[in-house]
Design a protein around this motif. Structure first.
Motif, PDB file in Angstrom:
ATOM      1  N   ALA A 134       0.836  -1.208   0.000  1.00 34.51           N
ATOM      2  CA  ALA A 134       0.000   0.000   0.000  1.00 34.51           C
ATOM      3  C   ALA A 134       0.867   1.253   0.000  1.00 34.51           C
ATOM      4  N   GLU A 172       4.220   1.664  -0.897  1.00 31.48           N
ATOM      5  CA  GLU A 172       5.030   1.871  -2.107  1.00 31.48           C
ATOM      6  C   GLU A 172       4.135   2.200  -3.310  1.00 31.48           C
ATOM      7  N   ARG A 205       2.710   5.796  -2.817  1.00 31.33           N
ATOM      8  CA  ARG A 205       3.708   6.857  -3.034  1.00 31.33           C
ATOM      9  C   ARG A 205       4.075   6.983  -4.511  1.00 31.33           C
ATOM     10  N   LEU A 206       4.111   5.848  -5.200  1.00 31.88           N
ATOM     11  CA  LEU A 206       4.423   5.888  -6.630  1.00 31.88           C
ATOM     12  C   LEU A 206       3.395   6.730  -7.392  1.00 31.88           C
ATOM     13  N   ILE A 229      -4.736   6.007  -2.725  1.00 29.89           N
ATOM     14  CA  ILE A 229      -4.764   7.260  -1.949  1.00 29.89           C
ATOM     15  C   ILE A 229      -4.513   6.946  -0.472  1.00 29.89           C
ATOM     16  N   ALA A 230      -5.182   5.902   0.025  1.00 28.22           N
ATOM     17  CA  ALA A 230      -4.996   5.543   1.438  1.00 28.22           C
ATOM     18  C   ALA A 230      -3.561   5.099   1.700  1.00 28.22           C
ATOM     19  N   GLY A 240      -0.886   5.939   0.181  1.00 32.63           N
ATOM     20  CA  GLY A 240       0.032   7.070   0.104  1.00 32.63           C
ATOM     21  C   GLY A 240       0.093   7.876   1.385  1.00 32.63           C
ATOM     22  N   ALA A 241      -0.871   7.643   2.267  1.00 36.40           N
ATOM     23  CA  ALA A 241      -0.894   8.379   3.540  1.00 36.40           C
ATOM     24  C   ALA A 241      -0.057   7.710   4.627  1.00 36.40           C
ATOM     25  N   LEU A 242       0.456   6.525   4.352  1.00 36.06           N
ATOM     26  CA  LEU A 242       1.240   5.830   5.389  1.00 36.06           C
ATOM     27  C   LEU A 242       2.544   6.579   5.662  1.00 36.06           C
ATOM     28  N   MET A 278      12.076   5.097  -6.692  1.00 37.32           N
ATOM     29  CA  MET A 278      10.700   4.874  -7.099  1.00 37.32           C
ATOM     30  C   MET A 278       9.708   5.311  -6.024  1.00 37.32           C
ATOM     31  N   THR A 279      10.064   5.031  -4.759  1.00 32.01           N
ATOM     32  CA  THR A 279       9.174   5.455  -3.683  1.00 32.01           C
ATOM     33  C   THR A 279       9.411   6.927  -3.389  1.00 32.01           C
ATOM     34  N   GLN A 280       8.320   7.713  -3.467  1.00 33.70           N
ATOM     35  CA  GLN A 280       8.468   9.143  -3.225  1.00 33.70           C
ATOM     36  C   GLN A 280       7.846   9.482  -1.881  1.00 33.70           C
ATOM     37  N   VAL A 314       1.275  13.074   6.872  1.00 35.25           N
ATOM     38  CA  VAL A 314      -0.043  12.983   7.489  1.00 35.25           C
ATOM     39  C   VAL A 314       0.120  13.148   8.993  1.00 35.25           C
ATOM     40  N   PHE A 335      -3.633   6.657  11.815  1.00 36.07           N
ATOM     41  CA  PHE A 335      -4.092   5.281  11.670  1.00 36.07           C
ATOM     42  C   PHE A 335      -4.581   4.704  12.996  1.00 36.07           C
ATOM     43  N   VAL A 395     -11.756   5.734   0.328  1.00 40.03           N
ATOM     44  CA  VAL A 395     -10.466   6.041   0.958  1.00 40.03           C
ATOM     45  C   VAL A 395     -10.558   5.800   2.464  1.00 40.03           C
ATOM     46  N   LEU A 400      -8.307   3.294   4.613  1.00 38.05           N
ATOM     47  CA  LEU A 400      -7.482   3.755   5.750  1.00 38.05           C
ATOM     48  C   LEU A 400      -7.739   2.881   6.975  1.00 38.05           C
ATOM     49  N   LEU A 407      -6.107  -0.475   6.469  1.00 37.06           N
ATOM     50  CA  LEU A 407      -4.671  -0.375   6.755  1.00 37.06           C
ATOM     51  C   LEU A 407      -4.411  -0.296   8.257  1.00 37.06           C
TER      52      LEU A 407
END
Lengths: 441, 60
Positions: free
Chosen positions: A291, A293, A296-297, A318-319, A321-323, B1-3, B9, B14, B41, B45, B48
């Motif tokens: 989720a 990686e 964020r990509l 979207i979720a 990317g918030a990690l 690759m990872t940005q 946040v 979480f 979303v 969340l 996760l």
């Protein structure tokens, strides 16, 4: 002579010997794709390219030169491999108008040098984020054995194309099970190799810590041949000393999978049952890494064009990317602990065996799986048994069990770099009639 | 690759995911998520959040 029904080894042998023309093999593959109806395995046809590649192979044979070990064998690739002249969409409408790829992915270059003939690209879940191949742009790839069911994903088009006999083999990618799950549901072989051992250049990424490319094939022999071409070498195999994974991998099985596993265990002889401890934590860590990686990509693009994404993918990305960095780091750190525990098992057993999924392919009309008695979305939860293995980065071959009814698959899991041992074990099981592909042609 | 995300946040997002409603949870991300995405979303969340808890050793 027709190539329909032949495996890659037989086609290549016939082309190399001049008993089959590669051009005729390519035309037959194109004809089967024409006749495939609503399967939706192939998204983009490459008829002109296929015929040109086939003519090149025939010319080499006519000149007495070596056309390569895959001479004239038709294949297809998941929609995330660069194909020269086509935009690489990774199954997303949001990338349809990007610039065409200037060249082929490294894996395609190696296959072309070996004489294989690329006939098309294959459907997938958008950006490889799903286990069902339900694509907002192209539609749902149907399971060739029951069109009311999913083919599995995210490389579902590749698996369905092989099972339906449209092509002899196909390439896919596997981050959390995206080769193994569709291979299992469609009744073909599929390999996720040791992480990082096959070339990823020209492959659209998803979660780089876990991503690999791999092969779908109709026999263990074909799998070994194509895998060797991709890695540029063959490896030595040894005795498997197999064991069955219990615990986490013995829970939530459907009655059909339980019976199949019991019958397999009885046929192969007494197998020790071993456990990978804390698998559940490992599976969740793989979920978090993916989720994060993936999110964020796509973070920058989602801020610009979120509504161009498939809704089922978009909301997950979207979720993810918030990690925050700290949680991502936790998920990565746990991996070292889990790997050490697995290494102790591989010291005693060269191949570990586990189901690929809890049961057969879900119905498209009921896209759920039962986990601990609760119905959960199949798109996100079919990877219960595959995600922890991805987390280890070890080689896994998904093999089709020789069972009546819908296809079911097992994972044959080896230690790091021991890809040849799992492929050789698959070949042995195939010879003994315990596994075998379920093919329409 | 990872940005790295452009904007971090809030800490503890979480951990609080099951205590906030969809709108509040997604608003905490700090960027204007399109309205049709909010329920999906928020749901992801929370999913996760569950996986983070399991990863840390909580039993299902």
């Amino acid at each position: 002579m027709t190539a329909t029904g032949l495996d890659a080894l037989a086609i290549a042998a016939a082309v190399r010997a001049g008993r089959l023309k590669a051009v005729d093999v390519a035309r037959q593959a194109i004809g089967r794709i024409d006749a495939a109806g609503d399967l939706l395995a192939i998204t983009q046809r490459l008829d002109d390219r296929a015929l040109a590649e086939a003519r090149r192979v025939d010319a080499l044979v006519a000149q007495g030169r070596d056309p390569g070990p895959l001479a004239g064998v038709p294949y297809a690739v998941k929609d995330l491999f660069d194909v020269a002249g086509l935009p690489t969409t990774a199954g997303s409408a949001s990338l349809e108008h990007t610039d065409p790829a200037p060249g082929d992915a490294a894996a395609i270059v190696r296959l072309q040098q070996a004489g294989a003939v690329l006939v098309g690209t294959c459907n997938m879940d958008e950006f490889a984020y799903g286990f069902v191949t339900d694509n907002a742009r192209w539609g749902i790839t149907r399971n060739p054995h029951d069109h009311a069911r999913f083919a599995g994903g995210s490389s579902g088009g590749s698996a369905a194309a092989v099972a339906a006999g449209l092509v002899s083999f196909a390439l896919g990618s596997d981050t959390n099970g995206s080769i193994r799950i569709p291979a299992s549901f469609c009744g073909v072989y599929g390999i996720k190799p040791t992480h990082g051992s096959l070339p990823m250049e020209g492959v659209y990424p998803f979660a780089h810590t876990l991503d690999d490319i791999g092969v779908f094939a109709r026999s263990a022999g074909d799998l070994a041949l194509v895998d060797a071409v991709l890695r540029g070498s063959s490896q030595a195999a040894g005795a498997p000393h197999p064991a069955l994974l219990g615990g986490w991998f013995a829970r939530n099985l459907t009655p059909a999978m339980q019976v199949a596993l019991d019958d397999f265990s009885a046929a192969i002889g007494p197998l020790p049952i071993v456990e990978l401890v804390e698998v559940e934590r490992a599976r969740s860590a793989a979920f978090v890494i993916t989720a994060c990686e993936g999110g964020r990509l796509h973070a920058a693009a989602l801020r610009q064009v979120a509504m161009a994404y498939d809704p089922a993918t978009r909301d997950r990305l979207i979720a993810g990317g918030a990690l925050p960095d700290a949680i991502y780091a936790e998920a990565l750190a746990l991996r070292a602990v889990f790997i050490e525990r697995a290494r102790a098992l591989f010291d005693r057993h060269r191949v570990l065996i586990a189901p690929v999924t809890m049961g057969p392919a879900p119905l498209i009309a009921d896209p759920t799986v039962l986990i601990d008695g609760t119905a959960k979305p199949a798109r996100a939860n079919l990877g219960l048994f595959t995600q922890p293995i991805s987390y280890l980065g070890v080689p896994v071959v998904a093999v089709p069990l020789a069972v009546p009814g819908l296809p079911l698959g097992l994972q044959l899991i080896g230690a790091w770099g021991d890809d040849a041992a799992v492929i050789a074990f698959a070949a042995d099981l195939e010879r003994r009639g315990l596994i075998g592909a379920r093919l329409l042609a | 690759m990872t940005q790295t995300p452009a904007q971090p946040v809030p800490a503890g997002l979480f951990e609080q995911a099951h205590d906030l409603d969809d709108a509040a949870l997604v608003a905490a991300l700090g960027w204007p998520v399109p309205l049709p995405c909010v329920p999906g979303v928020a749901s992801n969340l929370r999913l996760l959040a569950d996986h983070i808890a399991i990863m840390r050793g909580a039993r299902r």
